[in-house]
Design an enzyme around this catalytic site. Structure first.
Site, PDB file in Angstrom:
ATOM      1  N   TYR A  92       0.779  -1.110   0.113  1.00 28.16           N
ATOM      2  CA  TYR A  92       0.099   0.126  -0.093  1.00 28.16           C
ATOM      3  C   TYR A  92       0.990   1.148  -0.232  1.00 28.16           C
ATOM      4  O   TYR A  92       0.709   1.963  -0.884  1.00 28.16           O
ATOM      5  CB  TYR A  92      -1.274   0.072   1.249  1.00 28.16           C
TER       6      TYR A  92
ATOM      7  N   LEU B 274     -17.895  -2.386   0.238  1.00 27.26           N
ATOM      8  CA  LEU B 274     -18.589  -1.643   0.100  1.00 27.26           C
ATOM      9  C   LEU B 274     -17.952  -2.072  -1.804  1.00 27.26           C
ATOM     10  O   LEU B 274     -18.750  -1.108  -2.664  1.00 27.26           O
ATOM     11  CB  LEU B 274     -18.272   0.155   0.569  1.00 27.26           C
TER      12      LEU B 274
ATOM     13  N   LYS C 124     -13.140   1.075   4.576  1.00 27.37           N
ATOM     14  CA  LYS C 124     -11.413   2.159   4.169  1.00 27.37           C
ATOM     15  C   LYS C 124     -12.617   3.670   3.728  1.00 27.37           C
ATOM     16  O   LYS C 124     -13.144   2.986   3.373  1.00 27.37           O
ATOM     17  CB  LYS C 124     -10.802   1.838   3.764  1.00 27.37           C
TER      18      LYS C 124
ATOM     19  N   SER D  63     -19.527   7.048  10.667  1.00 28.36           N
ATOM     20  CA  SER D  63     -21.290   6.424  10.248  1.00 28.36           C
ATOM     21  C   SER D  63     -21.158   4.835  10.282  1.00 28.36           C
ATOM     22  O   SER D  63     -22.098   3.943  10.731  1.00 28.36           O
ATOM     23  CB  SER D  63     -21.474   6.795   8.956  1.00 28.36           C
ATOM     24  N   ASN D  64     -19.533   4.232   9.737  1.00 29.18           N
ATOM     25  CA  ASN D  64     -19.547   2.554   9.280  1.00 29.18           C
ATOM     26  C   ASN D  64     -19.737   2.391  10.641  1.00 29.18           C
ATOM     27  O   ASN D  64     -19.776   1.378   9.778  1.00 29.18           O
ATOM     28  CB  ASN D  64     -18.257   3.095   8.536  1.00 29.18           C
TER      29      ASN D  64
END
Length: 280
Positions: free
Chosen positions: A52, A204, A244, A253-254
């Site tokens: 990454y 997602l 992510k 919120s997630n």
């Protein structure tokens, strides 16, 4: 207890927070802030990888954090193209250095084959001996206390079985793409039978589900957002979601997935037709 505060246990008894914060495609210039805001939002599970390119910035954030090292769970991954014992040993040392940590809570083999060969049918070679060699380097680091849990990523059943047939330290985790419309029942069932935790990355589908009309309909039924339904779906499968985002409001919120999808809605979501996204 809230989902974000729930602790699951790995095969070796070590604890792992049941909701992680993924760092795939988090730019280096954002990574330090995302760690800080993730901790502020209640996350205690950071998932990154050497590939990454943001380990150094994550390490800077961890060094500045007021949280003690034992208060959070940190994962990294040995790059898919590394397939020798010697390279893997060096990769572990380099990862620990960049992350400024004396140990990793979890290290994964990022993929069973180099990325250039993962979906190429003309290159069937499975790198079985090579993956065992990489896992052996991880086992040595485990026995030295530099890695506390071992796993793999993007491995199918035969890839997992190959590691298990040669391991002296149990295989504990397989991190795979897992999201609405893309559930690998064979891999999940095998993992469950063998006490291997499934982590679901990109719940997602890298944002490709956020406007799906069928998911929207179910989200409205529960008074939830589409991302919350997506993350809850993975969580309710018994897999560990790794959403992510680089926005604090979405992080907060997630994490609000403290509702239960009905068995009927789980079945609808599982069978939604959706184009698979690439592996990471």
């Amino acid at each position: 207890m809230k989902a974000i505060d729930t602790i699951w246990k790995l095969k070796n008894g070590r604890e792992i927070p049941s909701l992680g914060l993924g760092f795939w495609q988090v730019a280096r210039e954002d990574a330090e802030r995302v760690v800080r805001e993730g901790f502020e939002s209640g996350y205690r599970h950071i998932d990154t990888a050497i590939a990454y390119g943001n380990e150094e910035e994550i390490g800077m954030a961890l060094a500045k954090s007021s949280l003690p090292r034992e208060a959070y769970f940190l994962t990294s991954k040995i790059p898919a193209q590394i397939k020798t014992y010697e390279e893997a040993k060096q990769a572990i040392v380099d990862s620990l250095t960049r992350l400024r940590t004396p140990y990793l809570d979890l290290m994964l083999i990022h993929a069973p084959k180099p990325w250039s060969e993962m979906r190429d049918p003309t290159k069937p070679y499975r790198y079985e001996k090579e993956n065992v060699a990489v896992y052996r380097a991880m086992e040595e680091a485990y026995k030295e206390g530099k890695i506390l849990s071992l796993g793999v990523s993007n491995f199918n059943v035969s890839d997992m079985q190959n590691i298990m047939d040669h391991a002296t330290v149990p295989l504990m985790v397989n991190q795979i793409p897992c999201y609405i419309g893309n559930v690998d029942d064979e891999v999940i069932a095998f993992a469950k039978r063998n006490g291997i935790l499934i982590e679901g990355y990109s719940p997602l589908a890298t944002g490709q589900l956020v406007h799906h009309p069928e998911v929207q309909k179910i989200a409205e039924k529960y008074g939830a957002t589409i991302p919350q339904v997506c993350i809850r779906f993975v969580y309710q499968l018994g897999a560990l979601p790794l959403p992510k985002t680089t926005h604090k409001e979405f992080m907060e919120s997630n994490a609000k997935i403290d509702f239960a999808l009905s068995p009927e809605d789980m079945a609808i979501l599982k069978n939604i037709s959706f184009r698979r996204m690439p592996t990471k």
